[in-house]
Design an enzyme around this catalytic site. Structure first.
Site, PDB file in Angstrom:
ATOM      1  N   ASP A 140      -2.553  -5.228  -0.092  1.00 28.73           N
ATOM      2  CA  ASP A 140      -2.392  -6.427   0.193  1.00 28.73           C
ATOM      3  C   ASP A 140      -3.101  -6.939   1.219  1.00 28.73           C
ATOM      4  O   ASP A 140      -3.579  -7.674   1.845  1.00 28.73           O
ATOM      5  CB  ASP A 140      -1.043  -6.394   0.425  1.00 28.73           C
ATOM      6  CG  ASP A 140      -0.433  -5.561   1.167  1.00 28.73           C
ATOM      7  OD1 ASP A 140      -0.306  -4.623   1.944  1.00 28.73           O
ATOM      8  OD2 ASP A 140       1.618  -5.282   1.342  1.00 28.73           O
ATOM      9  N   GLN A 188       0.504  -1.222   0.310  1.00 26.63           N
ATOM     10  CA  GLN A 188      -0.479   0.133  -0.323  1.00 26.63           C
ATOM     11  C   GLN A 188       1.122   1.360  -0.062  1.00 26.63           C
ATOM     12  O   GLN A 188       2.413   0.899   0.470  1.00 26.63           O
ATOM     13  CB  GLN A 188      -0.789  -0.126   0.929  1.00 26.63           C
ATOM     14  CG  GLN A 188      -1.812  -1.441   1.481  1.00 26.63           C
ATOM     15  CD  GLN A 188      -3.029  -1.302   2.294  1.00 26.63           C
ATOM     16  OE1 GLN A 188      -2.686  -2.058   3.610  1.00 26.63           O
ATOM     17  NE2 GLN A 188      -3.485  -0.283   2.169  1.00 26.63           N
TER      18      GLN A 188
HETATM   19  O1  5SP Z   1       2.260   0.580   4.768  1.00 25.26           O
HETATM   20  C1  5SP Z   1       0.667  -1.466   4.967  1.00 25.26           C
HETATM   21  C2  5SP Z   1       0.336  -1.069   5.090  1.00 25.26           C
HETATM   22  O2  5SP Z   1      -0.421   0.430   5.379  1.00 25.26           O
HETATM   23  C3  5SP Z   1       2.147  -2.179   4.538  1.00 25.26           C
HETATM   24  O3  5SP Z   1       1.089  -3.531   4.959  1.00 25.26           O
HETATM   25  C4  5SP Z   1       1.986  -2.516   3.104  1.00 25.26           C
HETATM   26  O4  5SP Z   1       1.151  -2.788   2.622  1.00 25.26           O
HETATM   27  C5  5SP Z   1       3.584  -3.220   2.870  1.00 25.26           C
HETATM   28  O5  5SP Z   1       3.566  -4.865   3.132  1.00 25.26           O
HETATM   29  P1  5SP Z   1       4.280  -5.808   2.739  1.00 25.26           P
HETATM   30  O6  5SP Z   1       5.108  -5.403   1.638  1.00 25.26           O
HETATM   31  O7  5SP Z   1       4.742  -5.841   4.245  1.00 25.26           O
HETATM   32  O8  5SP Z   1       3.388  -6.789   3.407  1.00 25.26           O
END
Ligand code: 5SP
Ligand code: ADP
Length: 474
Positions: free
Chosen positions: A240, A71
Site C-alpha cells: 500500500d 503489506q
Molecule cells: O506494515 C506496514 C508497512 O511496512 C503498513 O503500512 C501496512 O502496509 C498497513 O498499512 P495501512 O493499512 O495502515 O495503510
C-alpha cells in the site's frame, strides 16, 4: 472512455476507485469494511473486495484492475490452494521473539545486506518462524506463501481451491510485485531474487513463492466470477505505501507521511538502502526503484481512541486540540497502545506524562494525542534523512490527514513544509496508475492538486518534551 480500477485492500477496509484511463478523472468509488483484529480470514478480504466493487458500480465497463494492499500479512496455502489458517497481519506482534531469533542466527547487518531490512514482528518471515514453532502441523502443510494483494490478485484471475475457482489451485500462477516482496524478509530489493535460505530458516522447508512481476506488467486477466466480469487486464499490484507513492507521483525531495492504521514515512529513491539499525526498512517501490520506509503501529487509531474517550468525533477532537497551546501544557502521550514497531517495542503500552491539575484538560489531552502520534513519525523522518533522503516537502496522506488539526500540528512538528494533497484514496489511485500502465504500456502522469499548505511555524518544544519523556521511559 476507457476505465481502469484500483483497489486498496487495507487494514480496516477495502476501497475501490474507478478512473478514466486517459485523464485520471475519478468516475466512481466504493468501499467495504474489514473485520477488526490482527488475525483475519483472507476470505473476509475477498468478500469485502466484492462488496466494494459492487459499491463502486461494478466492473462491467472497466478494462483493467490492480490491487494495492496492506503489506507483510502471512497467507499460507496448502497444495490444494486452501488457506491453512487465518492470516497474521503486519500489526500482529506475536512473532517478536521469532524476529529476535532470526536476527541472532543471521545477524542484523547480514539480514539488512541480504533483504534491505532488519526484520521486526511485522515481517512475513518472522510470522512463518512463529508458525513453524507454534503450529508445526500447519507449517508442515504449507505449499505456498502469499501476501494479501498476491492472494486477492490470484483469486481475481480465477485461481483457488478446485471447488471455488474455475482454474483451480495452480500455485505457480501466484504473482506479486517488488514492493510487496520487499516486505517479506526473504527477497532482496538489490538483486531482485528470493533468498531461499531465509525462507527455509523461517518456515522450516521450501515453498512456492509468487513470481515477482515488473511495474508495468500484466499478470493475466480476470475470469468470470460472481461480481467479476471476464477479461480485465490485471496489473502486478503493490504494497500500500508503494502504491500511495505511485498515486501521488512522489519525486525526489518528496517525503510521504501516511496516517492510516499504520503511520508511515517514506520516499522514492534511486538507490537501495540497508539500515543495520533496523529503523528504516529498505523496501522496493512500485516504479522500479526503492522506497526507504519507517512504520509505526500507532497512528490514526490513537486519535480514534482519544476522541472516543473524550466523547467527540474527529472534528471535535481537532477543535479541542486547536484550542490548546502547542506543547499541550506539558502533557506528553507516548502512544504505544498496540506495542510499537519503530522503536521496536512490541510489548510496550501507552503512557501519559505530565499530568498536573492545571494541565489536565480535554483540550490538552486532544492535542497531546496528535502531538505524540506525530512525534513518532518525526523521529522516522530523521531516520530516513540519515540515509541521505532530502525532504523538500512532506506530503500528508491517509485517513487522519483529512483532519485540519493534524495537518496544522504536523507543520509545528516537522521541520519541512507540509502539504496536504486533495482528499483521495492514494493507495487505490496508485493501483489505477498500475492498471493503466499494464493496459497501455505507458505510465500515466495524472496531476495531484494541493488542498492545504498549513502555515504554522515549527515549534521545537513539542519534540523536545516528547524526547525528554521517551528518554526517561526507556
Ligand atoms: O506494515 C506496514 C508497512 O511496512 C503498513 O503500512 C501496512 O502496509 C498497513 O498499512 P495501512 O493499512 O495502515 O495503510
Ligand atoms: N478526520 C479524521 N481525523 C482523524 N482520523 C480520521 C479522520 N477520518 C478518518 N480517520 C481515521 O483514519 C483511519 C482510516 O484511515 P485509512 O488511511 O483509510 O486507514 P487504512 O488504510 O489503514 O485502513 C481510521 O482509523 C479513521 O478513524
Amino acid at each position: 472512455m476507457t476505465l481502469v480500477a484500483g483497489v486498496d485492500s487495507s487494514t480496516q477496509s477495502c476501497k475501490v476507485v474507478v478512473r478514466d484511463a486517459e485523464t485520471g478523472e475519478v468516475v466512481r468509488t466504493g468501499r467495504a469494511t474489514h473485520p477488526a483484529g490482527t488475525e483475519v480470514p483472507p476470505a473476509a478480504w475477498w468478500d469485502a473486495l466484492l462488496a466494494a466493487i459492487a459499491d463502486a458500480g461494478g466492473l462491467d465497463d472497466v478494462a483493467a484492475i490492480s490491487i494495492g494492499g496492506q503489506q507483510h500479512g502471512m497467507v499460507v496455502l496448502d497444495a490444494d490452494g486452501r488457506v491453512i489458517r487465518d492470516a497474521l497481519l503486519w500489526n500482529d506482534t506475536r512473532s517478536a521473539q521469532a524476529a529476535r531469533e532470526l536476527i541472532a542466527e543471521f545477524g542484523a547487518a547480514e539480514l539488512a545486506r541480504r533483504t534491505g531490512s532488519v526484520p521486526v514482528a511485522s515481517f512475513t518471515a518472522t510470522k512463518l518462524r512463529w508458525l513453524r514453532d507454534a503450529e508445526p502441523e500447519n507449517a508442515a502443510r504449507v505449499a505456498a506463501v502469499a501476501l494479501p494483494h498476491d492472494w486477492l490478485s490470484w483469486r481475481l484471475r480465477g485461481y483457488g481451491p478446485a471447488d471455488e475457482s474455475p482454474l483451480g489451485p495452480d500455485l505457480e500462477a501466484l504473482a506479486t510485485d517488488r514492493s510487496d516482496a520487499s516486505g517479506t524478509s526473504y527477497w532482496s530489493p538489490a538483486t531482485g531474487d528470493y533468498d531461499r535460505e531465509l525462507l527455509i530458516a523461517s518456515l522450516g522447508h521450501d515453498a512456492v513463492l509468487p513470481r515477482v512481476a515488473g511495474p508495468a506488467e500484466s499478470i493475466g486477466a480476470t475470469v468470470a466470477l460472481p461480481g467479476i466480469p471476464a477479461g480485465l487486464v490485471v496489473g502486478a499490484g503493490a504494497g500500500d505505501n508503494a502504491a500511495a507513492a505511485l498515486g501521488l507521483g512522489a519525486q525526489a525531495g518528496d517525503v510521504v507521511v501516511s496516517i492510516g492504521t499504520s503511520g508511515t514515512v517514506f520516499a522514492v529513491t534511486d538507490t537501495a538502502t540497508a539500515d543495520e539499525t533496523g529503523t528504516v526498512a529498505g523496501f522496493a517501490d512500485a516504479s522500479g526503484v526503492y522506497l526507504p520506509l519507517v512504520a509505526t503501529l500507532n497512528a490514526a487509531r490513537v486519535l480514534d481512541k482519544i476522541a472516543s474517550l473524550l466523547g467527540v468525533d474527529h472534528d471535535g477532537l481537532g477543535q479541542l486540540a486547536l484550542a490548546a497551546e502547542p506543547g499541550s501544557g506539558g502533557l506528553v502521550l507516548q502512544p504505544y497502545f498496540e506495542g510499537e514497531r519503530t522503536p521496536n517495542l512490541p510489548d510496550a503500552t501507552a503512557t501519559l506524562f505530565g499530568l498536573t491539575l492545571a494541565a489536565t484538560t480535554r483540550e490538552n489531552l486532544a492535542r497531546a494525542a496528535i502531538e505524540g502520534m506525530l512525534c513518532g513519525l518525526a523521529d522516522g523522518l530523521d531516520a530516513v534523512r540519515r540515509l541521505g533522503v532530502t525532504a523538500s516537502r512532506i506530503l500528508l496522506v491517509g485517513g487522519a490527514a483529512a483532519n485540519p488539526a493534524v495537518s496544522q500540528i504536523a507543520a509545528e512538528v516537522f521541520d519541512a513544509p507540509v502539504e496536504v494533497p486533495e482528499p483521495g484514496e492514494y493507495v487505490a489511485f496508485g493501483a489505477t496508475v498500475q492498471a493503466a500502465w499494464a493496459l497501455t504500456g505507458a505510465r500515466p502522469s495524472w496531476s495531484v492538486a494541493t488542498l492545504a499548505r498549513p502555515d504554522a511555524a515549527p515549534v521545537p518544544l513539542i519534540r523536545e518534551q516528547y524526547a525528554a519523556r521517551a528518554a526517561v521511559a526507556s
